[in-house]
Each structure stands twice: as structure tokens, then as C-alpha cells.
Enzyme design. Structure first.
Site, short mmCIF file in Angstrom:
data_model
loop_
_atom_site.label_atom_id
_atom_site.label_comp_id
_atom_site.label_asym_id
_atom_site.label_seq_id
_atom_site.Cartn_x
_atom_site.Cartn_y
_atom_site.Cartn_z
N ASP A 25 -101.71 22.83 69.17
CA ASP A 25 -100.96 22.31 70.43
C ASP A 25 -99.55 22.38 70.27
O ASP A 25 -99.12 22.11 69.30
CB ASP A 25 -101.40 21.03 70.80
CG ASP A 25 -100.52 20.27 72.03
OD1 ASP A 25 -99.69 21.29 72.40
OD2 ASP A 25 -101.10 19.23 72.38
N TYR A 114 -91.03 21.38 87.59
CA TYR A 114 -91.60 22.75 87.08
C TYR A 114 -90.35 23.37 86.78
O TYR A 114 -90.10 23.91 85.56
CB TYR A 114 -92.70 23.40 87.71
CG TYR A 114 -92.92 24.56 87.12
CD1 TYR A 114 -93.82 24.75 85.95
CD2 TYR A 114 -92.56 25.88 88.01
CE1 TYR A 114 -93.99 25.98 85.49
CE2 TYR A 114 -93.00 27.11 87.38
CZ TYR A 114 -93.71 27.17 86.14
OH TYR A 114 -93.86 28.45 85.86
N1 LIG Z 1 -98.34 31.91 87.39
C1 LIG Z 1 -97.13 32.21 87.97
O1 LIG Z 1 -96.98 32.79 89.52
C2 LIG Z 1 -95.83 32.22 87.22
C3 LIG Z 1 -94.76 32.69 87.95
C4 LIG Z 1 -93.40 32.80 87.12
C5 LIG Z 1 -93.56 32.48 85.94
N2 LIG Z 1 -94.85 32.00 85.22
C6 LIG Z 1 -94.61 31.99 83.88
O2 LIG Z 1 -95.45 33.12 83.03
C7 LIG Z 1 -95.76 32.53 82.06
C8 LIG Z 1 -97.58 32.93 82.07
O3 LIG Z 1 -97.87 32.13 83.07
P1 LIG Z 1 -99.57 32.31 83.53
O4 LIG Z 1 -99.70 31.89 84.78
O5 LIG Z 1 -99.96 33.31 82.51
O6 LIG Z 1 -100.02 30.90 82.61
P2 LIG Z 1 -101.40 30.21 82.57
O7 LIG Z 1 -102.67 31.18 82.92
O8 LIG Z 1 -101.50 28.84 83.03
O9 LIG Z 1 -101.43 30.20 81.07
C9 LIG Z 1 -100.89 29.28 80.18
C10 LIG Z 1 -101.43 29.13 78.97
O10 LIG Z 1 -100.65 28.35 78.05
C11 LIG Z 1 -101.43 27.46 77.22
N3 LIG Z 1 -100.92 26.21 77.03
C12 LIG Z 1 -100.24 25.40 77.71
N4 LIG Z 1 -99.77 24.40 77.16
C13 LIG Z 1 -100.03 24.65 75.89
C14 LIG Z 1 -99.80 23.99 74.47
N5 LIG Z 1 -99.03 22.77 74.64
N6 LIG Z 1 -100.32 24.56 73.52
C15 LIG Z 1 -100.69 25.65 73.40
N7 LIG Z 1 -101.03 26.30 74.60
C16 LIG Z 1 -100.81 25.79 75.68
C17 LIG Z 1 -102.67 27.20 78.16
O11 LIG Z 1 -103.87 26.69 77.46
P3 LIG Z 1 -104.72 25.55 78.58
O12 LIG Z 1 -105.20 26.55 79.51
O13 LIG Z 1 -105.59 25.03 77.46
O14 LIG Z 1 -103.86 24.59 79.21
C18 LIG Z 1 -102.88 28.43 78.69
O15 LIG Z 1 -103.87 29.30 78.12
C19 LIG Z 1 -95.59 31.08 82.02
O16 LIG Z 1 -94.40 30.80 81.03
C20 LIG Z 1 -95.07 30.86 83.38
O17 LIG Z 1 -94.22 29.78 83.52
C21 LIG Z 1 -95.87 32.09 85.80
#
Ligand SMILES: NC(=O)c1ccc[n+]([C@@H]2O[C@H](COP(=O)([O-])OP(=O)(O)OC[C@H]3O[C@@H](n4cnc5c(N)ncnc54)[C@H](OP(=O)(O)O)[C@@H]3O)[C@@H](O)[C@H]2O)c1
Length: 275
Positions: A25, A114
Site C-alpha cells: 500500500d 480529486y
Molecule cells: N481514468 C481517467 O479518466 C483519468 C484521467 C486523467 C488522469 N488519470 C490519471 O491516470 C492514472 C491512471 O488512472 P487509471 O484510470 O488507470 O487508474 P485506475 O484504473 O483507478 O488504477 C489505479 C490503480 O492504483 C492502485 N492504487 C490506488 N491506491 C493505491 C495505493 N495506496 N497503493 C497501491 N496501489 C494503489 C489501484 O489499486 P486498487 O484497485 O486495489 O485500488 C489501481 O490498481 C492516475 O494517476 C489517474 O489519476 C486518469
């Protein structure tokens, strides 16, 4: 979602060690330290985040832990290891009131918890030597359920759809972004870089395009205002990202969003056909 595509698209020069929450974590300093020091990386691509936007509004302390404390722990490990750090950030650091795309030099002004937590994460990263901050937006891809898949699933089940028509952004396909991230790492670029598929649209237009690609254009689709959407979170209306740095770095922009949506819908259609 993004992390999986970053692993899948790694170039030959990279030996990737993929970490998940099961490895530690990141909000806990000792667990972050153990997870990151073990593989002794030269580069850390930090895709983990607390990404539940409404969850962050309801529980800002969770966003603070997941996006600020966790990132500070990753930064510490990167500094100790002398590793290059790439942090993924978001259009939600902007308030979306501008009438032109936000470039890397625009001043952030997040509207919600956020966005505030992701900006505070950027500030942690900015103090780390040789860092990269890649801001992106409206991600979708095969790694997990996302806006495009949710729209198509609802349409396939025959539901009428209501989609916000006054939020604009650049829909970005995670396999394309992952390739862009690797290309960026092949340069010596530092600082903030905006990386999205090219072209902007409204959420309604994105839904219409995905439905057309899926042959589901007969489903009833109604445009609504952002304020009509049942959410406790204020979202930026026009946080379209643009880049003044890609050309200077010598990187081609990612392809147009329509071509990427078409490819993704074809992936989903193959998955449906095999179900
Ligand atoms: N999705 C969008 O539309 C979007 C847009 C702009 C920017 N972003 C950015 O792009 C990046 C990737 O986004 P995504 O949508 O691919 O994210 P995601 O699918 O929500 O994946 C995030 C991952 O981080 C893990 N995680 C969260 N907190 C953690 C912790 N404390 N320790 C270890 N692992 C942890 C989660 O594990 P669990 O599943 O176990 O929680 C999950 O595997 C992020 O930085 C996000 O802010 C996303």
C-alpha cells in the site's frame, strides 16, 4: 487501467516489474519503500492513484492519502534510488472555464477534492530531480470498465441513455497513452507534458461515436447538462488539454480520438462475440 497498458506496450529496452496494491500500500511508507526498493528500478512510472472522483468529494482524506501521501512515498523512493520518476496527472487540476485548450504553462485551479489532491501530488513530484508529470484526460481502455464500455453495455441491455453534453475534453485510449509515455521516456524531457489523443468533443459526442461504431445508434440518447447529472462533484466543463511542449520535445501527437474509439469498440465487439 493505464498501468496494464504501460506494461503491455513496454519497449525491448525496458525490463518491467509491474506492481499492484498486493505488493504494498503506497500510503504506508514502509510498504512503499519495500515494494519500490526491491526491484531497484531506474525509472518509476507512477500510475497508481485514488481515482474515485465522487469518493474524493465525499472523503477528501482518502484522496489526500492515495494521491498525496502515496506520491510523497514514491518520490522518496525515487530520490533514494536515483530513479527517474514519471507521475500521471489530470485535466481536473484546471477549472475548465477557459475558452481555449489548457497548455502546460496554464495555471492550475482545481474545482474539486480529486483535482486538488492530484495537484498536490504534482507538487510533491516537482521537487524530485528529473521528474516528468504527464497530464492526460478522459481515459478509457481494455484494463477496466470505463465510460465508453459503460455506455455500450447500457445500450446493449436496451437502456435509454442520458449523457452530459456540456463537458468537453480529449478522450484518450490507454494503449495510445502508454506508447506515448514510453516514447517520452526515450527523450530527456522533464517537467509537465500534456498527452492525449488529438481532438476534443463533448461526452455526448463521445457516446454517439461509440454507439455508431458498435452499430447501436438506434438507442435513445438524450443530452443533459453537467448539473443534471447525479453527482456531488463539480467538474470542469471545458478542460481540454493542449500541448506546447510535444513539438519542442520532438514527439508526434497521439492519433485522433475517433480512430482510437473505433479500434477500442472493435476490441469490445470481439469480446462480446466470444461471450
Ligand atoms: N481514468 C481517467 O479518466 C483519468 C484521467 C486523467 C488522469 N488519470 C490519471 O491516470 C492514472 C491512471 O488512472 P487509471 O484510470 O488507470 O487508474 P485506475 O484504473 O483507478 O488504477 C489505479 C490503480 O492504483 C492502485 N492504487 C490506488 N491506491 C493505491 C495505493 N495506496 N497503493 C497501491 N496501489 C494503489 C489501484 O489499486 P486498487 O484497485 O486495489 O485500488 C489501481 O490498481 C492516475 O494517476 C489517474 O489519476 C486518469
Amino acid at each position: 487501467m493505464l498501468g496494464q497498458d504501460v506494461c503491455h506496450s513496454a519497449p525491448e529496452w525496458a525490463t518491467v516489474v509491474a506492481l499492484t496494491r498486493a505488493d504494498g500500500d503506497l500510503t504506508r511508507p514502509e510498504e512503499a519503500q519495500a515494494a519500490l526498493h526491491g526491484p531497484r528500478p531506474h525509472i518509476i512510472i507512477h500510475c497508481a492513484a485514488y481515482t474515485d472522483v465522487d469518493g474524493a468529494t465525499r472523503h477528501p482524506e482518502r484522496a489526500q492519502a492515495g494521491n498525496v501521501t502515496a506520491t510523497a512515498n514514491v518520490c522518496r523512493a525515487a530520490s533514494e534510488l536515483g530513479a527517474r520518476l514519471l507521475y500521471v496527472s489530470t485535466d481536473y487540476v484546471f477549472d475548465g472555464t477557459a475558452d481555449a485548450p489548457y497548455t502546460e504553462s496554464a495555471t492550475p485551479s482545481p474545482l474539486n477534492a480529486y483535482g486538488q489532491s492530484k495537484l498536490a501530488g504534482e507538487q510533491e513530484v516537482a521537487a524530485t530531480e528529473g521528474h516528468l508529470i504527464v497530464r492526460t484526460q478522459w481515459l478509457y481502455g481494455p484494463g477496466r470498465r470505463n465510460f465508453v464500455e459503460a455506455i455500450l453495455e447500457a445500450a446493449r441491455s436496451g437502456s435509454a441513455l442520458r449523457v452530459v453534453e456540456n463537458e468537453r475534453g480529449c478522450p484518450t485510449y490507454t494503449p495510445d497513452l502508454a506508447l506515448g509515455i514510453w516514447r517520452l521516456l526515450e527523450t530527456d524531457a522533464m517537467g509537465v507534458v500534456h498527452l492525449t489523443n488529438q481532438g476534443a468533443c463533448s461526452r455526448l459526442e463521445l457516446a454517439q461515436t461509440a454507439l455508431q461504431e458498435a452499430g447501436l445508434e438506434d438507442v435513445k440518447l438524450t443530452g443533459i447538462a453537467s448539473e443534471e447529472w447525479d453527482s456531488p462533484t463539480r467538474r470542469p466543463l471545458n478542460a481540454v488539454l493542449g500541448s506546447e511542449r510535444l513539438e519542442e520535445i520532438g514527439l508526434d501527437p497521439l492519433r485522433n480520438w475517433r480512430s482510437a474509439v473505433s479500434e477500442y469498440v472493435a476490441v469490445l465487439r470481439r469480446r462480446w462475440a466470444s461471450e
